[in-house]
Design a protein around this motif. Structure first.
Motif, PDB file in Angstrom:
ATOM      1  N   MET A   1      49.743  41.673  51.822  1.00  0.00           N
ATOM      2  CA  MET A   1      48.752  40.827  51.163  1.00  0.00           C
ATOM      3  C   MET A   1      47.407  41.530  51.006  1.00  0.00           C
ATOM      4  N   ALA A   2      47.155  42.568  51.799  1.00  0.00           N
ATOM      5  CA  ALA A   2      45.860  43.237  51.759  1.00  0.00           C
ATOM      6  C   ALA A   2      45.619  43.896  50.412  1.00  0.00           C
ATOM      7  N   THR A   3      46.716  44.315  49.731  1.00  0.00           N
ATOM      8  CA  THR A   3      46.548  44.974  48.437  1.00  0.00           C
ATOM      9  C   THR A   3      46.420  43.974  47.302  1.00  0.00           C
ATOM     10  N   ARG A   4      46.564  42.684  47.588  1.00  0.00           N
ATOM     11  CA  ARG A   4      46.441  41.661  46.561  1.00  0.00           C
ATOM     12  C   ARG A   4      45.026  41.111  46.507  1.00  0.00           C
ATOM     13  N   LEU A   5      44.572  40.895  45.298  1.00  0.00           N
ATOM     14  CA  LEU A   5      43.243  40.337  45.084  1.00  0.00           C
ATOM     15  C   LEU A   5      43.386  38.967  44.434  1.00  0.00           C
ATOM     16  N   SER A   6      42.642  38.015  44.944  1.00  0.00           N
ATOM     17  CA  SER A   6      42.643  36.708  44.296  1.00  0.00           C
ATOM     18  C   SER A   6      42.022  36.861  42.914  1.00  0.00           C
ATOM     19  N   ILE A   7      42.208  35.869  42.053  1.00  0.00           N
ATOM     20  CA  ILE A   7      41.652  35.968  40.704  1.00  0.00           C
ATOM     21  C   ILE A   7      40.131  36.070  40.741  1.00  0.00           C
ATOM     22  N   GLY A   8      39.495  35.421  41.726  1.00  0.00           N
ATOM     23  CA  GLY A   8      38.045  35.524  41.859  1.00  0.00           C
ATOM     24  C   GLY A   8      37.616  36.917  42.257  1.00  0.00           C
ATOM     25  N   GLU A   9      38.346  37.512  43.216  1.00  0.00           N
ATOM     26  CA  GLU A   9      38.028  38.878  43.655  1.00  0.00           C
ATOM     27  C   GLU A   9      38.278  39.870  42.522  1.00  0.00           C
ATOM     28  N   PHE A  10      39.376  39.655  41.798  1.00  0.00           N
ATOM     29  CA  PHE A  10      39.715  40.555  40.695  1.00  0.00           C
ATOM     30  C   PHE A  10      38.667  40.457  39.587  1.00  0.00           C
ATOM     31  N   ALA A  11      38.174  39.241  39.350  1.00  0.00           N
ATOM     32  CA  ALA A  11      37.127  39.055  38.353  1.00  0.00           C
ATOM     33  C   ALA A  11      35.866  39.815  38.745  1.00  0.00           C
ATOM     34  N   THR A  12      35.562  39.816  40.038  1.00  0.00           N
ATOM     35  CA  THR A  12      34.359  40.490  40.521  1.00  0.00           C
ATOM     36  C   THR A  12      34.446  41.996  40.339  1.00  0.00           C
ATOM     37  N   VAL A  13      35.585  42.590  40.701  1.00  0.00           N
ATOM     38  CA  VAL A  13      35.699  44.053  40.646  1.00  0.00           C
ATOM     39  C   VAL A  13      35.878  44.558  39.214  1.00  0.00           C
ATOM     40  N   THR A  14      36.381  43.717  38.310  1.00  0.00           N
ATOM     41  CA  THR A  14      36.577  44.156  36.923  1.00  0.00           C
ATOM     42  C   THR A  14      35.458  43.720  35.996  1.00  0.00           C
ATOM     43  N   HIS A  15      34.567  42.855  36.481  1.00  0.00           N
ATOM     44  CA  HIS A  15      33.491  42.281  35.673  1.00  0.00           C
ATOM     45  C   HIS A  15      34.045  41.470  34.502  1.00  0.00           C
ATOM     46  N   LEU A  16      35.208  40.875  34.708  1.00  0.00           N
ATOM     47  CA  LEU A  16      35.801  39.965  33.731  1.00  0.00           C
ATOM     48  C   LEU A  16      35.809  38.569  34.339  1.00  0.00           C
ATOM     49  N   SER A  17      35.526  37.582  33.529  1.00  0.00           N
ATOM     50  CA  SER A  17      35.459  36.224  34.061  1.00  0.00           C
ATOM     51  C   SER A  17      36.852  35.700  34.403  1.00  0.00           C
ATOM     52  N   VAL A  18      36.889  34.718  35.295  1.00  0.00           N
ATOM     53  CA  VAL A  18      38.154  34.068  35.633  1.00  0.00           C
ATOM     54  C   VAL A  18      38.777  33.466  34.374  1.00  0.00           C
ATOM     55  N   ARG A  19      37.937  32.901  33.520  1.00  0.00           N
ATOM     56  CA  ARG A  19      38.440  32.310  32.280  1.00  0.00           C
ATOM     57  C   ARG A  19      39.109  33.366  31.404  1.00  0.00           C
ATOM     58  N   THR A  20      38.498  34.534  31.317  1.00  0.00           N
ATOM     59  CA  THR A  20      39.079  35.611  30.513  1.00  0.00           C
ATOM     60  C   THR A  20      40.407  36.065  31.092  1.00  0.00           C
TER      61      THR A  20
END
Length: 284
Positions: A1-20
């Protein structure tokens, strides 16, 4: 699970919104590495960060979703790079057209010089090699380039008597489709393929030279039209263009020179020769 990012975390590191990210998922562009079947929460892998950012950049270039899917689906890095490079070239061309439009707007708002130099000219009849067809306005540039390529291939420099030209029916501009004729004055016109021979009739023209890129031609057309209203009577008949210096002569668009000739009746007392405009277009 450590290598998985929640959609919020993924949005933060990619600078893409959750909606996108949800939109990318729904469209099949970027599916999460794992979706919790009970909560519906989306989780992404670290390896998907670069993919998400590539998708975002391609969307910024207005690449269609179907093409992005094709790019991501290919396993050939060279093919993927070529497809992306093609879109980059088109984006650069769009940017250049936008810059030319800005330059045209500046000329409209602050015309320099304020007057244009118009010449009333009598054109004698001429026999030329030509290609003519009814063309839609949106296809005109492609058709023109193809026709002139054909003429240039058949008539080398040693056979040419002057720069190429074009005749454009009024309905091409007023109704979005009309007859276009591209011609070259040559020593011995001949029929080859779709190349024909034309006897151009004599004409009375109001002539002005447009300097620079072709994207600003409409500005010069407008100023010439204003001059004609004040000095002469326009008549129905094809507009004449002569490409004194163009893309085939130099890649430097600033050096291009296009001669525009508008058929006119001369008013009584108007002699042949160069005359200044009586005024510039209105400024906003």
């Amino acid at each position: 699970m450590a290598t998985r990012l929640s959609i919020g975390e993924f949005a933060t590191v990619t600078h893409l919104s959750v909606r996108t990210l949800r939109r990318y998922h729904d469209s099949g562009l970027l599916e999460p590495a794992w979706v919790d079947e009970f909560s519906g929460y989306r989780y992404y892998s670290v390896e998907q960060i670069a993919t998400a950012q590539v998708i975002h950049r391609l969307r910024e270039l207005d690449v269609p979703l179907a093409e992005i899917r094709a790019i991501l689906a290919t396993d050939d890095p060279q093919q993927r790079a070529e497809v992306i490079a093609g879109h980059l070239r088109r984006a650069e061309a769009e940017l250049e057209r936008a810059r030319d439009s800005v330059a045209s707007l500046r000329r409209l708002l602050r015309p320099e010089p304020a007057d244009i130099r118009v010449e009333l000219r009598s054109i004698p009849s001429r026999k030329v090699a030509q290609i003519s067809a009814r063309v839609r306005l949106e296809d005109s540039l492609r058709w023109f380039s193809s026709a002139l390529d054909e003429l240039d291939a058949e008539f080398p420099t040693s056979e040419r008597l002057g720069p190429p030209g074009g005749l454009y029916d009024n309905e091409l501009f007023s109704h979005g489709a009309g007859r276009m004729t591209v011609f070259r004055p040559v020593r011995d016109p001949r029929r080859v393929g779709r190349i024909g021979i034309a006897d151009l009739p004599p004409a009375e023209l109001a002539v002005v030279v447009h300097p620079g890129p072709h994207d600003g031609l409409d500005v010069t057309y407008g100023r010439l039209g204003a001059w004609i209203v004040n000095h002469a009577l326009a008549v129905d008949g094809p507009v004449h263009e002569t490409y004194l210096v163009g893309p085939r002569d130099t890649p430097d668009a600033a050096q291009w020179r296009t001669e525009i000739g508008w058929p006119v009746f001369r008013l009584a007392g108007t002699a042949e020769g160069a005359l200044p405009s009586s005024g510039a277009p209105p400024t906003a």
